[in-house]
Design a protein around this motif. Structure first.
Motif, PDB file in Angstrom:
ATOM      1  N   LYS A  50       1.362  10.607  -3.130  1.00 26.86           N
ATOM      2  CA  LYS A  50       0.725  10.868  -1.832  1.00 26.86           C
ATOM      3  C   LYS A  50       1.692  10.456  -0.722  1.00 26.86           C
ATOM      4  CE  LYS A  50      -3.987  10.356  -3.566  1.00 26.86           C
ATOM      5  NZ  LYS A  50      -5.306   9.699  -3.399  1.00 26.86           N
ATOM      6  N   PRO A  51       2.776  11.245  -0.526  1.00 26.00           N
ATOM      7  CA  PRO A  51       3.836  10.822   0.395  1.00 26.00           C
ATOM      8  C   PRO A  51       3.396  10.689   1.851  1.00 26.00           C
ATOM      9  CG  PRO A  51       4.165  13.103  -0.318  1.00 26.00           C
ATOM     10  CD  PRO A  51       3.081  12.537  -1.174  1.00 26.00           C
ATOM     11  N   LYS A  52       2.516  11.556   2.319  1.00 25.82           N
ATOM     12  CA  LYS A  52       2.113  11.492   3.731  1.00 25.82           C
ATOM     13  C   LYS A  52       1.308  10.228   4.012  1.00 25.82           C
ATOM     14  CE  LYS A  52       4.189  15.218   4.795  1.00 25.82           C
ATOM     15  NZ  LYS A  52       5.474  15.096   5.522  1.00 25.82           N
ATOM     16  N   GLN A  53       0.361   9.907   3.112  1.00 23.59           N
ATOM     17  CA  GLN A  53      -0.393   8.659   3.270  1.00 23.59           C
ATOM     18  C   GLN A  53       0.531   7.450   3.148  1.00 23.59           C
ATOM     19  OE1 GLN A  53      -4.019   8.370   0.895  1.00 23.59           O
ATOM     20  NE2 GLN A  53      -4.178  10.601   0.861  1.00 23.59           N
ATOM     21  N   ALA A  54       1.504   7.548   2.227  1.00 21.52           N
ATOM     22  CA  ALA A  54       2.468   6.454   2.051  1.00 21.52           C
ATOM     23  C   ALA A  54       3.266   6.232   3.324  1.00 21.52           C
ATOM     24  CB  ALA A  54       3.400   6.766   0.891  1.00 21.52           C
ATOM     25  N   GLU A  55       3.711   7.317   3.936  1.00 22.90           N
ATOM     26  CA  GLU A  55       4.497   7.204   5.166  1.00 22.90           C
ATOM     27  C   GLU A  55       3.705   6.525   6.273  1.00 22.90           C
ATOM     28  OE1 GLU A  55       5.869  11.142   6.033  1.00 22.90           O
ATOM     29  OE2 GLU A  55       7.057  11.251   4.192  1.00 22.90           O
ATOM     30  N   ARG A  56       2.416   6.876   6.393  1.00 22.06           N
ATOM     31  CA  ARG A  56       1.579   6.230   7.426  1.00 22.06           C
ATOM     32  C   ARG A  56       1.475   4.723   7.176  1.00 22.06           C
ATOM     33  NH1 ARG A  56      -1.402  11.133   7.006  1.00 22.06           N
ATOM     34  NH2 ARG A  56      -2.896  10.239   5.523  1.00 22.06           N
ATOM     35  N   ALA A  57       1.286   4.359   5.921  1.00 19.83           N
ATOM     36  CA  ALA A  57       1.180   2.928   5.582  1.00 19.83           C
ATOM     37  C   ALA A  57       2.486   2.194   5.882  1.00 19.83           C
ATOM     38  CB  ALA A  57       0.804   2.770   4.109  1.00 19.83           C
ATOM     39  N   LEU A  58       3.608   2.835   5.583  1.00 17.72           N
ATOM     40  CA  LEU A  58       4.908   2.187   5.779  1.00 17.72           C
ATOM     41  C   LEU A  58       5.262   2.079   7.266  1.00 17.72           C
ATOM     42  CD1 LEU A  58       6.715   3.926   2.807  1.00 17.72           C
ATOM     43  CD2 LEU A  58       6.191   1.485   2.977  1.00 17.72           C
ATOM     44  N   GLN A  84       0.840  -1.201   0.000  1.00 19.79           N
ATOM     45  CA  GLN A  84       0.000   0.000   0.000  1.00 19.79           C
ATOM     46  C   GLN A  84       0.877   1.255   0.000  1.00 19.79           C
ATOM     47  OE1 GLN A  84      -2.256   0.579   3.609  1.00 19.79           O
ATOM     48  NE2 GLN A  84      -3.772   1.872   2.611  1.00 19.79           N
ATOM     49  N   GLY A  85       1.913   1.249   0.825  1.00 22.22           N
ATOM     50  CA  GLY A  85       2.830   2.389   0.876  1.00 22.22           C
ATOM     51  C   GLY A  85       3.528   2.630  -0.453  1.00 22.22           C
ATOM     52  N   LYS A  86       3.980   1.557  -1.107  1.00 25.14           N
ATOM     53  CA  LYS A  86       4.657   1.695  -2.409  1.00 25.14           C
ATOM     54  C   LYS A  86       3.731   2.331  -3.448  1.00 25.14           C
ATOM     55  CE  LYS A  86       7.240  -1.770  -3.942  1.00 25.14           C
ATOM     56  NZ  LYS A  86       8.615  -1.289  -4.076  1.00 25.14           N
ATOM     57  N   CYS A  87       2.474   1.879  -3.465  1.00 28.22           N
ATOM     58  CA  CYS A  87       1.515   2.430  -4.426  1.00 28.22           C
ATOM     59  C   CYS A  87       1.253   3.912  -4.152  1.00 28.22           C
ATOM     60  CB  CYS A  87       0.205   1.650  -4.369  1.00 28.22           C
ATOM     61  SG  CYS A  87       0.304  -0.024  -5.042  1.00 28.22           S
ATOM     62  N   LEU A  88       1.118   4.260  -2.885  1.00 21.85           N
ATOM     63  CA  LEU A  88       0.821   5.652  -2.531  1.00 21.85           C
ATOM     64  C   LEU A  88       1.995   6.578  -2.841  1.00 21.85           C
ATOM     65  CD1 LEU A  88      -1.077   4.972   0.805  1.00 21.85           C
ATOM     66  CD2 LEU A  88      -2.051   5.986  -1.269  1.00 21.85           C
TER      67      LEU A  88
END
Length: 444
Positions: A131-139, A122-126
């Motif tokens: 969408k770096p902030k959403q990606a960071e939360r997922a990671l 999910q983080g890779k896709c974001l």
């Protein structure tokens, strides 16, 4: 029983509990707490098998049922694993929305052994959706989940998630943070685990970040650490990048002949694999090397060859450095109008790509041109703009050089500003020495 068997039994307990609609608290009693049940389900190694057997008894799961339940669970895990592999391929096909929907459809709870992998994807896709902030939360969630389930010890999902966080930080020009995340990834990496290619990617990224930060000594140590085992990675891009890095670090330390050797090897590897980006990069570094040897006609030919391929580049972040280096060449040739045009292009490309490391360099080179033309006040303005960016983004070596250039400008016209620069030079040099040991000023 082996740890792996405890993990499998824990999965059975979790699955049966969820099927019956029971919470951890519903299964707990005076003999076993919700926290211990959670540990059993996640296969935490220090939990005794007696606790697992106690829970099997409470759930009325007979021993003779276990082989059948284990087979069912194994088949279910294989089914989900196939779905996750499909999702990763969708990411590679740049089908980010479709991949994210499939992750959502899986609806894995946090206790599931593949929950960390799903969060990582999910983080890779974001990241690639911008969408770096959403990606960071997922990671961050992937890292947390990876540490909660024993299954993830060998998957290297934690290391992979730290790697993606480092890329987020790099894209936001937070190079120190990117380097810290990369070191965390290397610390979390299991040598006997999955994703073995990741180790080389992490060392490559570390060397790139060190190059951007101007830390040549540490960068060369990374190169030396990995060089003799490079043939073990199947990723051609990684091998080519290490050739580029080695030639670049050697150039910056003045070892021009050795730099030529690795640049030519890298160019041959890039040509053999039809990698336009790396062909472009190696012609750029060859131009820099010929400039360093005062072979200006050869240098111009190299830069011209590189820029002939600029329209083939899908990633145009390196265009700024090529135009800036061409500008340096034109200054040497005393072609000042051509130099100004090339450096202006460098500034524009760096701004467009939001690459502040390259922007500080392009602004510095413009300052050099103006100073050469005795337009000192205008040169100071460019140096000052570059200095502010270098200070904001912890580019200490660039800050040191810019302070030196500003001191040279101020010396004949303003003693107070000159002394201020000298004090700042002392402070930055001290910080560099404290952080990196013996300090030396390498070539740009």
């Amino acid at each position: 029983m082996r740890t792996v068997e405890l993990q499998e039994i824990g999965e059975i307990i979790r699955k049966v509990r969820k099927q019956r609609g029971l919470r951890l608290e519903d299964l707990a009693d005076d003999n076993i707490s919700p926290a211990t049940i959670s540990n059993v389900e996640r296969g935490v190694p220090h939990v005794s098998m007696d606790k697992a057997m106690y829970l099997l008894d409470k759930l009325k799961i007979e021993t003779r049922q276990i082989p059948h339940l284990l087979m069912e669970e194994e088949n279910e895990l294989k089914r989900i694993q196939l779905k996750l592999e499909s999702i990763e391929s969708l990411w590679r096909f740049k089908q980010y929305d479709k991949a994210l929907q499939k992750i959502k459809d899986l609806s894995l709870d946090d206790a599931h052994p593949f929950a960390a992998t799903a969060a990582y994807l999910q983080g890779k896709c974001l990241i690639d959706k911008g969408k770096p902030k959403q990606a960071e939360r997922a990671l961050y969630n992937a890292i947390k989940l990876a540490n909660q389930h024993a299954y993830n010890r060998e998957t290297n999902v934690e290391a992979a998630s730290f790697c993606e966080l480092s890329i987020c930080a790099y894209n936001e020009n937070n190079l120190d943070t990117a380097l810290q995340f990369t070191n965390s990834a290397l610390g979390a990496f299991h040598d006997n685990g999955e994703r073995q290619h990741l180790r080389y990617a992490l060392l490559r990224n570390k060397a790139v970040f060190l190059d951007k930060l101007g830390n040549v000594n540490a960068g060369m140590r990374v190169i030396e650490e990995v060089w003799d085992s490079l043939d073990k990675t199947e990723n051609v891009d990684t091998r080519i990048t290490f050739h580029w890095l080695r030639s670049e670090f050697l150039r910056k330390t003045g070892e021009i002949n050795e730099a030529f050797k690795y640049a030519k090897q890298g160019l041959a590897l890039a040509v053999a694999n039809n990698h336009s980006k790396y062909i472009f990069d190696f012609w750029t570094i060859l131009g820099c090397l010929h400039t360093a040897q005062s072979e200006l006609d050869k240098a111009e030919s190299c830069f011209d060859t590189a820029l002939s391929g600029k329209d083939t580049l899908s990633d145009q972040r390196t265009l700024s450095i090529t135009f800036a280096k061409l500008g340096v060449l034109y200054i040497h040739q005393q072609k000042y109008p051509e130099a100004k045009e090339a450096i202006t292009q460098a500034v524009q490309h760096a701004k467009k790509q939001n690459d502040l490391s390259q922007l500080t360099y392009a602004l510095m080179v413009m300052g050099d041109l103006l100073k050469k033309n005795e337009e000192v006040k205008e040169a100071i303005q460019y140096y000052q703009r570059a200095l502010e960016l270098a200070q904001k983004h912890a580019l200490k070596r660039r800050e040191y050089k810019l302070l030196l250039k500003l001191a040279e400008c101020w010396h004949p016209i303003d003693e107070k500003e000159f002394q201020k620069c000298m004090m700042n030079i002392y402070q930055v040099k001290k910080e560099l020495k404290d952080k990196e040991g013996d300090f030396f000023d390498e070539m740009d």
